[in-house]
Design an enzyme around this catalytic site. Sequence first.
Site, mmCIF file in Angstrom:
data_model
loop_
_atom_site.group_PDB
_atom_site.id
_atom_site.type_symbol
_atom_site.label_atom_id
_atom_site.label_comp_id
_atom_site.label_asym_id
_atom_site.label_seq_id
_atom_site.Cartn_x
_atom_site.Cartn_y
_atom_site.Cartn_z
ATOM 1 N N ASP A 90 0.865 -1.167 0.000
ATOM 2 C CA ASP A 90 0.000 0.000 0.000
ATOM 3 C C ASP A 90 0.914 1.234 0.000
ATOM 4 O O ASP A 90 2.013 1.192 0.552
ATOM 5 C CB ASP A 90 -0.892 -0.017 1.247
ATOM 6 C CG ASP A 90 -1.740 1.230 1.360
ATOM 7 O OD1 ASP A 90 -2.437 1.554 0.382
ATOM 8 O OD2 ASP A 90 -1.705 1.880 2.408
ATOM 9 N N ASP A 138 -1.205 -0.819 6.498
ATOM 10 C CA ASP A 138 -1.251 -0.280 7.854
ATOM 11 C C ASP A 138 -2.631 0.198 8.291
ATOM 12 O O ASP A 138 -2.826 0.529 9.458
ATOM 13 C CB ASP A 138 -0.276 0.901 7.971
ATOM 14 C CG ASP A 138 -0.779 2.144 7.243
ATOM 15 O OD1 ASP A 138 -1.286 2.000 6.107
ATOM 16 O OD2 ASP A 138 -0.689 3.236 7.810
ATOM 17 N N ASP A 188 -6.958 -1.624 4.529
ATOM 18 C CA ASP A 188 -6.099 -2.701 4.040
ATOM 19 C C ASP A 188 -6.490 -4.064 4.600
ATOM 20 O O ASP A 188 -6.008 -5.093 4.110
ATOM 21 C CB ASP A 188 -4.630 -2.416 4.406
ATOM 22 C CG ASP A 188 -4.127 -1.115 3.820
ATOM 23 O OD1 ASP A 188 -4.529 -0.805 2.681
ATOM 24 O OD2 ASP A 188 -3.352 -0.412 4.483
#
Length: 368
Positions: A60, A259, A263
Amino acid sequence: FSPALVHAIAVLIIACPCALGLATPAALMVGVGVGAQRGVLIKNAASLERARRVDVVVLDKTGTLTSGIPTVTEVLPLEGWESDRLLALAAAVERRSEHPLGQAVVEAAQAKGLASLEAEGFEYKPGLGVTAQVGGAPVAAGSAVLLSTLGVPVDELQAAAGRLSNPGQTQIFVAVDGRPAGLLAVADTLRPGASEAVAELRGLGISVVMLTGDAVSAARSMAAQAGVERFVAGVRPADKAAHIESLQREGRTVAMAGDGINDAPALALADVSIAMGGGTDVAMEAADITLVRPDLRLVPLAIALSGATLRKIRQNLFWAFVYNVVGIPLAALGLLTPMFAAAAMAFSSVSVVSNSLLLKRFRGDSTG
């Protein structure tokens, strides 16, 4: 009878499978311990075993590849608008947002001492932006896709984006009462060690893919800084899991590092999920591996540690089998007394444990 009984006792002693029973758990315990010492918390042995098969790592962008502490660098109002008024309206609708970009807008308005405006009817559009009512007028702040879905023309805003000093910055388009008002440019810095982590992963023969909801120009700029060759821009949080599934259908073993709450679905779907230190509790709960420090260099370290641990397990099993394969025929032929058989059996267990403890010398590179 007496010699036969002695031979039988020697066979039973040398055949004791202590070393075989210690081969795997001893290496796993040392491997998990070494990971914890280095800042890598591994949830279970299965996660450690799967990590060695990873051939693609999905990262990400915001908060994982980058520091997640963006700042507003430019405010470009359209004709008829003032920059302070534009920033104040954007901050009003972003005040209840938990996204790092939204918080950057709020902090920029506070830094300039702009009056705090009240917003009502706040609505968060995952991966797109936010909308609210400010002073009775609908205000939207987010991507060009968000404004387009609201029927706001974005041609003028996209033309203004071309005047930014750095087109690679993330752009937040603002519309007021159904009309474009201007845009904000937000820059997020690459996390320290991120480019080194990407280089180490590629050195291990692992592909790296970056997922981001940003526009292509911003995604390309950040990917170039990090050394990531493959990226997917304009990804909504709900679509991250679909990209993981797509890679898995290609036969890839996928590790995902993230994080945030957004996600969590992708982390749960990945073959190996990695939560960044300092991330949300939801992400950590869904992850197989948690990094104590928000340092991406721990990702290749965890994968290399997995490979080193599995190599130790194979070595342990090899030596445990060698002792039995060689020792049992010798004991059966009467060439080993029970005393020597007991010593050999004990030595095999000690050698397996000692070999496992050599993992403490693990350096963290591809060779272990």
